[in-house]
Structures are given as structure tokens and as C-alpha cells.
Write a protein that holds these residues in place. Structure first.
Motif, mmCIF file in Angstrom:
data_model
loop_
_atom_site.group_PDB
_atom_site.id
_atom_site.type_symbol
_atom_site.label_atom_id
_atom_site.label_comp_id
_atom_site.label_asym_id
_atom_site.label_seq_id
_atom_site.Cartn_x
_atom_site.Cartn_y
_atom_site.Cartn_z
ATOM 1 N N GLY A 25 -6.742 -1.030 -0.509
ATOM 2 C CA GLY A 25 -6.576 -2.456 -0.245
ATOM 3 C C GLY A 25 -7.495 -3.375 -1.029
ATOM 4 N N ILE A 27 -10.374 -4.256 -0.140
ATOM 5 C CA ILE A 27 -11.156 -5.115 0.755
ATOM 6 C C ILE A 27 -12.248 -4.348 1.495
ATOM 7 N N CYS A 28 -12.254 -3.017 1.407
ATOM 8 C CA CYS A 28 -13.304 -2.249 2.092
ATOM 9 C C CYS A 28 -14.101 -1.385 1.107
ATOM 10 N N ARG A 29 -13.582 -0.217 0.758
ATOM 11 C CA ARG A 29 -14.397 0.773 0.044
ATOM 12 C C ARG A 29 -14.729 0.375 -1.386
ATOM 13 N N HIS A 60 -3.441 -7.298 0.159
ATOM 14 C CA HIS A 60 -4.617 -8.144 0.417
ATOM 15 C C HIS A 60 -5.063 -8.949 -0.796
ATOM 16 N N ASP A 141 -11.554 6.313 4.720
ATOM 17 C CA ASP A 141 -11.065 4.944 4.902
ATOM 18 C C ASP A 141 -11.569 4.400 6.246
ATOM 19 N N PRO A 142 -12.352 3.301 6.234
ATOM 20 C CA PRO A 142 -12.916 2.786 7.483
ATOM 21 C C PRO A 142 -12.021 1.760 8.186
ATOM 22 N N TRP A 143 -10.850 1.486 7.623
ATOM 23 C CA TRP A 143 -10.003 0.379 8.068
ATOM 24 C C TRP A 143 -9.722 0.420 9.574
#
Ligand code: 4NP
Length: 172
Positions: A25, A27-29, A60, A141-143
């Protein structure tokens, strides 16, 4: 793990070495990896190496980093504010020397997008530089997770980027 391409022979006419971090995405990793590696490079004055990031998905695009990742980075002294999500496309292979996948599905997608052996040769798993990696090379993935999952991403990213910076220094 050695870097796949020589430091000085790419990205003509300038001699910089460009790294792209890639997740799903953006937006995180991969933005966490971008922010942390950028900070480490700036701290040691390694200005010939640039780093940015992208996602394989478009959902995103244009958004800032996930607020949970942003809060965690700020708590650890990093500045995530400039980030806006972008989508990876094949022309990124023309402008980057090293394309690092955060997990195996990102790697598979990058391989699918690649157009040539040259492109393929630029792709590696980010955690192929992780000195403590055992088994899976995925950055989880922490989503769908919580703070501990984001903290785990940062732990893995800081350790892996330390090792990556050591490699980059030897090439400069
Ligand atoms: P990232 O995390 O790939 O590390 O940026 C995710 C962000 C968004 C989603 C999945 C993973 N999503 O399903 O929208």
C-alpha cells in the motif's frame, strides 16, 4: 548479500545510487523503511544514495503514511510528514538501481512487472540484508495489527537498514 549493481556505473549522467522500497500500500512498511534509511544516510552524510518508496497497489495513492506508523516514527525521533503514497510502475526500474520488496508477494508482483533481465537483476528482498533473518524474509504486514506489530516493523527495519548502510558505505 552483496548489492547487485556497482555504485558508480548507474543512473547516468549522475553517479548516485537510487534505492526503492516496495510494499503493497505504500503507507506502512515501505515508507517506514524509506524514512529510517534516509535518516541513517543523512546522519553519516552519504548523499550519493537516494531512497524512496512505492506500493504495488493503487488504493492509497496520494495518502500520507498510516497514522499508526506516523505516531510510532515520531515517538522514535523520525519525521514521516513529507510522505505521500505512490504506486510502483515499470519505469521505476529505469530510475532505480536497487528495488527492495518488503514481502514475498511484493517480490512476485515486482517480478511480474519487470520487463527484462536487467530489471529482474535490480530486485531483492529487503530482508536479504537482515543479519538476524531466519526462515521467512517477509516484513510482516502490520495493517490488521496493533502498536506492537508496527514496533516490530521498525525493529526489523532499523536492524536491516543498519546492515544495508554498511554495504552502501563500502561502495562509496
Ligand atoms: P503496507 O500495508 O503494504 O505496508 O503499506 C498495507 C496498507 C494497506 C493495505 C494493506 C497493507 N490495504 O489492504 O489497504
Amino acid at each position: 548479500m552483496t548489492l547487485p549493481l556497482a555504485f558508480t556505473t548507474h543512473n547516468e549522467p549522475d553517479s548516485s545510487y537510487a534505492i526503492a522500497m516496495v510494499c503493497l500500500g505504500n503507507i506502512c512498511r515501505s515508507p517506514v523503511a524509506e524514512v529510517v534509511l534516509s535518516a541513517k544516510l543523512a546522519a553519516i552524510g552519504l548523499s550519493d544514495v537516494s531512497v524512496d518508496s512505492a506500493g504495488t497497489g493503487s488504493w492509497h495513492v496520494g495518502e500520507p503514511i498510516d497514522p499508526r506508523a506516523a505516531a510510532m516514527l515520531v515517538d522514535h525521533g523520525y519525521d514521516p510528514r513529507p510522505h505521500r503514497a505512490r504506486q510502483f510502475s515499470a519505469d521505476w526500474f529505469d530510475s532505480h538501481d536497487l528495488v527492495l520488496a518488503m514481502d514475498r508477494s511484493n517480490l512476485t508482483e515486482l517480478e511480474r512487472i519487470s520487463r527484462s533481465a536487467d530489471d529482474l537483476g535490480k530486485i531483492s528482498m529487503f530482508r536479504s540484508f537482515d543479519p538476524d533473518a531466519t526462515g521467512s524474509l517477509d516484513v510482516p504486514d502490520p495493517w490488521y495489527g496493533g502498536r506492537a506489530d508496527f514496533e516490530n516493523v521498525l525493529t526489523v527495519v532499523e536492524r536491516t537498514t543498519d546492515a544495508l548502510v554498511d554495504e552502501l558505505r563500502t561502495l562509496s
